[in-house]
Design a protein around this motif. Structure first.
Motif, short mmCIF file in Angstrom:
data_model
loop_
_atom_site.label_atom_id
_atom_site.label_comp_id
_atom_site.label_asym_id
_atom_site.label_seq_id
_atom_site.Cartn_x
_atom_site.Cartn_y
_atom_site.Cartn_z
N LEU A 165 32.87 48.89 98.38
CA LEU A 165 33.03 49.91 99.42
C LEU A 165 32.58 49.40 100.78
N ILE A 166 31.50 48.64 100.80
CA ILE A 166 31.06 48.06 102.08
C ILE A 166 32.12 47.13 102.65
N PHE A 167 32.73 46.35 101.78
CA PHE A 167 33.72 45.37 102.25
C PHE A 167 34.99 46.06 102.74
N PRO A 170 36.11 49.32 106.51
CA PRO A 170 36.99 49.32 107.69
C PRO A 170 38.44 49.59 107.36
N GLY A 171 38.90 49.11 106.21
CA GLY A 171 40.28 49.39 105.81
C GLY A 171 40.51 50.85 105.47
N ILE A 172 39.51 51.49 104.86
CA ILE A 172 39.65 52.91 104.52
C ILE A 172 39.77 53.75 105.79
N THR A 173 38.90 53.48 106.75
CA THR A 173 38.96 54.24 108.00
C THR A 173 40.26 53.97 108.75
N ALA A 174 40.72 52.71 108.77
CA ALA A 174 41.98 52.40 109.45
C ALA A 174 43.16 53.05 108.74
N ALA A 175 43.13 53.10 107.42
CA ALA A 175 44.22 53.73 106.68
C ALA A 175 44.26 55.23 106.93
N ALA A 299 44.73 46.12 107.88
CA ALA A 299 44.06 44.87 107.52
C ALA A 299 42.57 45.14 107.33
N VAL A 300 41.98 44.43 106.37
CA VAL A 300 40.54 44.53 106.11
C VAL A 300 39.90 43.21 106.50
N ARG A 301 39.10 43.24 107.55
CA ARG A 301 38.39 42.05 108.04
C ARG A 301 39.35 40.88 108.26
#
Length: 334
Positions: A165-167, A170-175, A299-301
């Motif tokens: 979840l930490i990793f 950012p992708g969850i919020t962007a999605a 994108a995630v990181r």
């Protein structure tokens, strides 16, 4: 009487399964040719004559390689849940027998293959499957060692879920910002489910939670696999400049079937087969496959969610300029 009937029925089911499995890829290959010929039998027979079986098998493997670890891991998960929930059903359930006899190295290779071939947005699901299988294995083998079993069945899934979840946060919020609800669910929900899949379910509902999902997946998976493979390319896209010397040049676009001593055979997008005399062929070129838009723009990181580790490692040909012949225009118009 009952004790002898159950093993016989299980062996009969296994024999049917072993009979159907080798025939399924063959059915897919035939359906792919039928689809490519646009349901025209003479065209299909022509394709059977010239298309290399090795080429079709290669396309089948490249297109559907991600399904192999999915089948192995899901079978091991559902069978493990059934084994710890209803141990008495081990000898009567093909699902439980499959999970019980599946070697650990097979699960390990399946997990490694999935890590390389699955898209990033599916990796949280992979982590969930791995920790759940690890916890179920511990519940089967370390029943007497309670601290170790608690750590593997609860501590490891919770720790892995938090790290995932930490990793992917950012992708969850962007999605969620872009309206990709399904992507946000794939990233955020599986890490939360890991601790709930490592323990037994009520014995009365064990078959309901394991057999029915397995049966549903067995019914839906061939349809999904067929739809995906029917769109996979098995012939190279090409463009051929045709025209007698000194006359106007015509560009024929389609899929190249064969080239022999007398003619070049091309399958057009309309399903028609054109035989072009070799003395009228001015030039030929291979055309790249149309680039499909990514399934997710998130994108995630810095890692696109629609990409896989394998697509990053393997060399990729970058098409910077489109050949005019692939657009239906002559290379050197007069």
């Amino acid at each position: 009487m009952t004790t002898t009937f159950v093993p016989r029925r299980r062996r009969a089911q296994l024999n049917w399964l072993l009979t159907v499995l080798p025939a399924f890829p063959l059915v897919l290959l035939v359906l792919r040719l039928w689809y490519l010929s646009q349901q025209d039998l003479p065209t299909m027979l022509l394709l059977v004559q010239y298309i290399s079986p090795l080429g079709m098998i290669s396309a089948l493997i490249i297109t559907l390689i991600w399904t192999v670890p999915a089948v192995i891991l899901v079978l091991r998960l559902l069978g493990g849940i059934l084994l710890v929930s209803k141990p008495d059903d081990t000898g009567r359930s093909l699902l439980a027998v499959t999970a019980l006899r599946m070697p650990d190295w097979v699960v390990l290779l399946a997990a490694m293959l999935a890590a390389f071939t699955w898209q990033l947005r599916l990796l949280p699901t992979l982590c969930m499957l791995i920790v759940a299988i690890l916890g179920l294995t511990a519940a089967q083998r370390f029943r007497g060692v309670r601290p170790l079993m608690l750590w593997i069945t609860l501590g490891v899934p919770i720790l892995v879920g938090v790290l995932v979840l930490i990793f992917v946060w950012p992708g969850i919020t962007a999605a969620l910002r872009t309206g990709e609800i399904s992507t946000a669910i794939l990233l955020g929900v599986p890490p939360l489910l890991g601790p709930f899949l490592t323990g037994p379910v009520p014995a009365s509902a064990a078959r309901l939670f394991t057999h029915w999902p397995a049966v549903g997946a067995a019914l839906i998976a061939p349809l999904l696999i067929g739809v995906v493979f029917l769109r996979a390319p098995v012939l190279p896209n090409s463009a051929v400049e045709v025209g007698p010397s000194g006359k106007e040049i015509e560009v024929v676009r389609g899929q190249l079937i064969s080239v022999d001593d007398t003619s070049t055979t091309v399958l057009k997008t309309t399903g028609e087969v054109e035989f072009i005399p070799n003395d009228q062929v001015r030039s030929k070129t291979l055309c790249p496959e149309p680039v499909r838009p990514p399934e997710s723009s998130v994108a995630v990181r810095g890692w696109p969610l629609s990409a896989s580790v394998l697509s990053w490692i393997a060399p990729t040909r970058r098409v910077t300029e489109v050949d005019p012949r692939c657009l239906g225009r002559p290379l050197n118009p007069s």
